[in-house]
Design a protein around this motif. Sequence first.
Motif, PDB file in Angstrom:
ATOM      1  N   UNK A   1       1.214   0.664 -12.385  1.00  0.00           N
ATOM      2  CA  UNK A   1       1.301  -0.691 -11.845  1.00  0.00           C
ATOM      3  C   UNK A   1       2.703  -0.978 -11.308  1.00  0.00           C
ATOM      4  N   UNK A   2       2.787  -2.016 -10.492  1.00  0.00           N
ATOM      5  CA  UNK A   2       4.082  -2.463 -10.000  1.00  0.00           C
ATOM      6  C   UNK A   2       4.978  -2.862 -11.169  1.00  0.00           C
TER       7      UNK A   2
ATOM      8  N   UNK B   1       5.066   5.721  -4.990  1.00  0.00           N
ATOM      9  CA  UNK B   1       5.683   5.661  -6.317  1.00  0.00           C
ATOM     10  C   UNK B   1       4.686   5.568  -7.457  1.00  0.00           C
ATOM     11  N   UNK B   2       3.467   5.140  -7.177  1.00  0.00           N
ATOM     12  CA  UNK B   2       2.516   4.882  -8.256  1.00  0.00           C
ATOM     13  C   UNK B   2       1.570   6.067  -8.427  1.00  0.00           C
ATOM     14  N   UNK B   3       2.024   7.070  -9.173  1.00  0.00           N
ATOM     15  CA  UNK B   3       1.161   8.198  -9.487  1.00  0.00           C
ATOM     16  C   UNK B   3      -0.009   7.741 -10.363  1.00  0.00           C
TER      17      UNK B   3
ATOM     18  N   UNK C   1       0.830  -1.213   0.000  1.00  0.00           N
ATOM     19  CA  UNK C   1       0.000   0.000   0.000  1.00  0.00           C
ATOM     20  C   UNK C   1       0.859   1.256   0.000  1.00  0.00           C
ATOM     21  N   UNK C   2       1.897   1.273   0.830  1.00  0.00           N
ATOM     22  CA  UNK C   2       2.756   2.454   0.911  1.00  0.00           C
ATOM     23  C   UNK C   2       3.557   2.659  -0.366  1.00  0.00           C
ATOM     24  N   UNK C   3       4.029   1.562  -0.950  1.00  0.00           N
ATOM     25  CA  UNK C   3       4.776   1.656  -2.205  1.00  0.00           C
ATOM     26  C   UNK C   3       3.899   2.257  -3.300  1.00  0.00           C
ATOM     27  N   UNK C   4       2.635   1.798  -3.369  1.00  0.00           N
ATOM     28  CA  UNK C   4       1.727   2.331  -4.375  1.00  0.00           C
ATOM     29  C   UNK C   4       1.497   3.829  -4.152  1.00  0.00           C
ATOM     30  N   UNK C   5       1.338   4.235  -2.895  1.00  0.00           N
ATOM     31  CA  UNK C   5       1.106   5.648  -2.597  1.00  0.00           C
ATOM     32  C   UNK C   5       2.331   6.497  -2.913  1.00  0.00           C
TER      33      UNK C   5
ATOM     34  N   UNK D   1       2.195  13.861  -8.784  1.00  0.00           N
ATOM     35  CA  UNK D   1       1.980  13.051  -7.583  1.00  0.00           C
ATOM     36  C   UNK D   1       0.763  13.482  -6.779  1.00  0.00           C
ATOM     37  N   UNK D   2       0.566  14.772  -6.621  1.00  0.00           N
ATOM     38  CA  UNK D   2      -0.470  15.267  -5.720  1.00  0.00           C
ATOM     39  C   UNK D   2      -1.752  15.678  -6.437  1.00  0.00           C
ATOM     40  N   UNK D   3      -1.957  15.186  -7.630  1.00  0.00           N
ATOM     41  CA  UNK D   3      -3.133  15.565  -8.404  1.00  0.00           C
ATOM     42  C   UNK D   3      -4.424  15.138  -7.688  1.00  0.00           C
TER      43      UNK D   3
END
Length: 308
Positions: free
Chosen positions: A285-286, A221-223, A215-219, A259-261
């Motif tokens: 995606x990962x 790095x995954x825009x 979950x944290x990785x997606x938040x 990132x913050x869109x």
Amino acid sequence: MEAFLKVVGMRKSFKNVEVLKDISFEVFKGEIMAILGPNGAGKSTTIRNIMGIMYPDEGSVTFQGHKEIPRNTIGYLPEERGLYKNVKVMDILLYFAELKDYPLKKAKERALAYLKKFGLEGKENSSVEELSKGMGQKVQFIASILHEPEFLILDEPFSGLDPVSQELFKEEIRSLAKNGTAILLSSHQMNLVEEMCDRLFLIHRGQKVIYGSMDNVKKEYANFKCTIRGKNDLEILQDLPEVQRVEQQDELSILYLSKDVQVASWLKHLPDQLEINELSIDRISLHEIFIDIATDKNLLREEATLHA
């Protein structure tokens, strides 16, 4: 949550080339932890140091606080398969169970149950060389879990499996984790990793790049990205607010957003003249994160360095 495996400051060199650089991570009971990286990143070397096949030059590997490898409570499915081709399936399963000091009667009962579960009922007296690649993979998987390990290392477990067999493996791996097994999984099939794993450790050129919960990785790095199907002018899309870059092929456009869109607000900026036959918004995606790092595109490098 109790960590079964703890790796701290692991370093390893071959002929003055450092292949592991200060590797540290933990695997907890009841979780599925992914170790990922492109070919040559150091994954196999890390696993071999954990298993005691080789030893690190620096750093420590402990199992529930102890340095001694608890071999009877570890299961290992290596990437390089190691079944004896001219040996019967049941004989080889019982042999592996015996190596772990597992009760013979119980091992046979569990072996028969697993063979049935994985569609190999009646194959217990077949030799390994009579089996297909996928069947052989199932037998080796059964051998790695037959003795009820507390810690399980799976290196490319889905290799050679059809989609139905993949689902069976996924179901069993999840069940093992649910019952408390600590699992370290390495795979190049990012969609399966993203679907199954609780946390991940991504290694590149022997050092940590990303480490954390899925979950944290997606938040981090995954825009978000917006995919639009329709014939549209590239310059119009590039001029939209919060768009970092646009990839376009024929009538398919992919807009990578900052990132913050705020997605709901951003959608209001889409001009009326856009041709939109289909539109979807999701996170990177990962698989895309992995490709970015493995190919040194550097699209995510700045953020990865800050947050790893």
